[in-house]
Design a protein around this motif. Structure first.
Motif, short mmCIF file in Angstrom:
data_model
loop_
_atom_site.label_atom_id
_atom_site.label_comp_id
_atom_site.label_asym_id
_atom_site.label_seq_id
_atom_site.Cartn_x
_atom_site.Cartn_y
_atom_site.Cartn_z
N THR A 67 0.83 -1.21 0.00
CA THR A 67 0.00 0.00 0.00
C THR A 67 0.86 1.25 0.00
O THR A 67 0.58 2.22 -0.72
N ALA A 68 1.94 1.24 0.80
CA ALA A 68 2.85 2.38 0.81
C ALA A 68 3.52 2.56 -0.56
O ALA A 68 3.68 3.70 -1.04
N LEU A 69 3.89 1.46 -1.20
CA LEU A 69 4.47 1.54 -2.54
C LEU A 69 3.47 2.09 -3.55
O LEU A 69 3.83 2.86 -4.45
N THR A 70 2.21 1.71 -3.41
CA THR A 70 1.18 2.22 -4.30
C THR A 70 1.01 3.73 -4.15
O THR A 70 0.91 4.47 -5.14
N VAL A 71 0.99 4.20 -2.91
CA VAL A 71 0.87 5.64 -2.66
C VAL A 71 2.09 6.36 -3.20
O VAL A 71 1.98 7.41 -3.84
N TRP A 72 3.27 5.81 -2.96
CA TRP A 72 4.50 6.44 -3.46
C TRP A 72 4.49 6.51 -4.98
O TRP A 72 4.85 7.53 -5.57
N ALA A 73 4.09 5.40 -5.65
CA ALA A 73 4.08 5.37 -7.11
C ALA A 73 3.06 6.34 -7.69
O ALA A 73 3.22 6.80 -8.82
N SER A 74 2.01 6.67 -6.94
CA SER A 74 1.02 7.61 -7.46
C SER A 74 1.55 9.05 -7.47
O SER A 74 1.06 9.87 -8.25
N TYR A 75 2.52 9.35 -6.62
CA TYR A 75 3.07 10.71 -6.58
C TYR A 75 4.28 10.89 -7.49
O TYR A 75 4.63 12.01 -7.82
N VAL A 76 4.92 9.82 -7.90
CA VAL A 76 6.12 9.91 -8.73
C VAL A 76 5.70 9.78 -10.19
O VAL A 76 4.95 8.88 -10.56
N ASP A 77 6.23 10.68 -11.03
CA ASP A 77 5.93 10.63 -12.45
C ASP A 77 6.95 9.71 -13.13
O ASP A 77 8.09 10.07 -13.33
N LEU A 78 6.49 8.51 -13.49
CA LEU A 78 7.36 7.54 -14.14
C LEU A 78 7.03 7.39 -15.62
O LEU A 78 7.51 6.49 -16.28
N LEU A 119 -0.18 -1.72 -11.62
CA LEU A 119 -0.81 -3.03 -11.81
C LEU A 119 0.03 -4.16 -11.23
O LEU A 119 -0.51 -5.14 -10.71
N ALA A 120 1.35 -4.04 -11.30
CA ALA A 120 2.22 -5.06 -10.72
C ALA A 120 2.07 -5.10 -9.20
O ALA A 120 1.99 -6.19 -8.60
N ILE A 121 2.01 -3.95 -8.57
CA ILE A 121 1.82 -3.90 -7.12
C ILE A 121 0.44 -4.45 -6.74
O ILE A 121 0.32 -5.24 -5.80
N ALA A 122 -0.58 -4.06 -7.48
CA ALA A 122 -1.93 -4.54 -7.19
C ALA A 122 -2.05 -6.05 -7.39
O ALA A 122 -2.70 -6.73 -6.60
N THR A 123 -1.40 -6.57 -8.42
CA THR A 123 -1.44 -8.01 -8.67
C THR A 123 -0.74 -8.78 -7.56
O THR A 123 -1.22 -9.83 -7.11
N THR A 124 0.39 -8.25 -7.11
CA THR A 124 1.11 -8.90 -6.01
C THR A 124 0.28 -8.92 -4.73
O THR A 124 0.21 -9.94 -4.04
N LYS A 125 -0.36 -7.79 -4.43
CA LYS A 125 -1.19 -7.73 -3.23
C LYS A 125 -2.39 -8.68 -3.35
O LYS A 125 -2.73 -9.37 -2.38
N ALA A 151 -7.01 -22.25 -13.63
CA ALA A 151 -7.84 -22.25 -14.84
C ALA A 151 -8.63 -20.95 -14.97
O ALA A 151 -8.78 -20.41 -16.07
N GLY A 152 -9.12 -20.43 -13.84
CA GLY A 152 -9.85 -19.16 -13.88
C GLY A 152 -8.96 -18.00 -14.29
O GLY A 152 -9.35 -17.16 -15.11
N VAL A 153 -7.74 -17.96 -13.76
CA VAL A 153 -6.80 -16.90 -14.13
C VAL A 153 -6.41 -17.04 -15.59
O VAL A 153 -6.32 -16.04 -16.32
N PHE A 154 -6.19 -18.26 -16.05
CA PHE A 154 -5.85 -18.48 -17.46
C PHE A 154 -6.98 -18.02 -18.37
O PHE A 154 -6.74 -17.35 -19.38
N MET A 155 -8.21 -18.33 -18.02
CA MET A 155 -9.35 -17.91 -18.83
C MET A 155 -9.48 -16.39 -18.85
O MET A 155 -9.79 -15.80 -19.89
N PHE A 156 -9.24 -15.77 -17.71
CA PHE A 156 -9.26 -14.31 -17.65
C PHE A 156 -8.21 -13.72 -18.58
O PHE A 156 -8.49 -12.76 -19.32
N LEU A 157 -7.00 -14.28 -18.58
CA LEU A 157 -5.94 -13.78 -19.46
C LEU A 157 -6.28 -14.00 -20.93
O LEU A 157 -5.96 -13.15 -21.78
#
Length: 88
Positions: free
Chosen positions: A14-25, A34-40, A64-70
């Motif tokens: 969550t702290a990484l998500t907040v930090w990434a929202s303030y930094v212009d990358l 999305l990588a942080i959210a997927t990991t969480k 199988a559910g994740v594969f179908m989603f992808l």
């Protein structure tokens, strides 16, 4: 103790998500978010939903559910990319 470690990992995420929202990358902002959210989400599914300790059939069902989603997301993106934008 496992739940406390996962709780700490989720708080760090969550702290990484907040930090990434303030930094212009630039181009990397949505990818990192999305990588942080997927990991969480993976941590929540594996430990709080007890998939880590479940049977192989439960793990296969979730895989199988994740594969179908992808597959559905890739089909949607293929249709989106193949459109002739601005040529009509």
């Amino acid at each position: 103790s496992v739940y406390l470690v996962i709780l700490f990992a989720l708080l760090v995420g969550t702290a990484l998500t907040v930090w990434a929202s303030y930094v212009d990358l630039g181009f990397w902002n949505p990818i990192i978010a999305l990588a942080i959210a997927t990991t969480k989400a993976m941590l929540v599914v594996l430990f709080f939903m007890h998939v880590w300790y479940s049977t192989k059939l439960t793990k296969l069902t979730i895989t199988a559910g994740v594969f179908m989603f992808l597959v559905l997301i890739s089909m949607t993106l293929t249709d989106y990319i193949s459109r002739a934008w601005g040529q009509w």
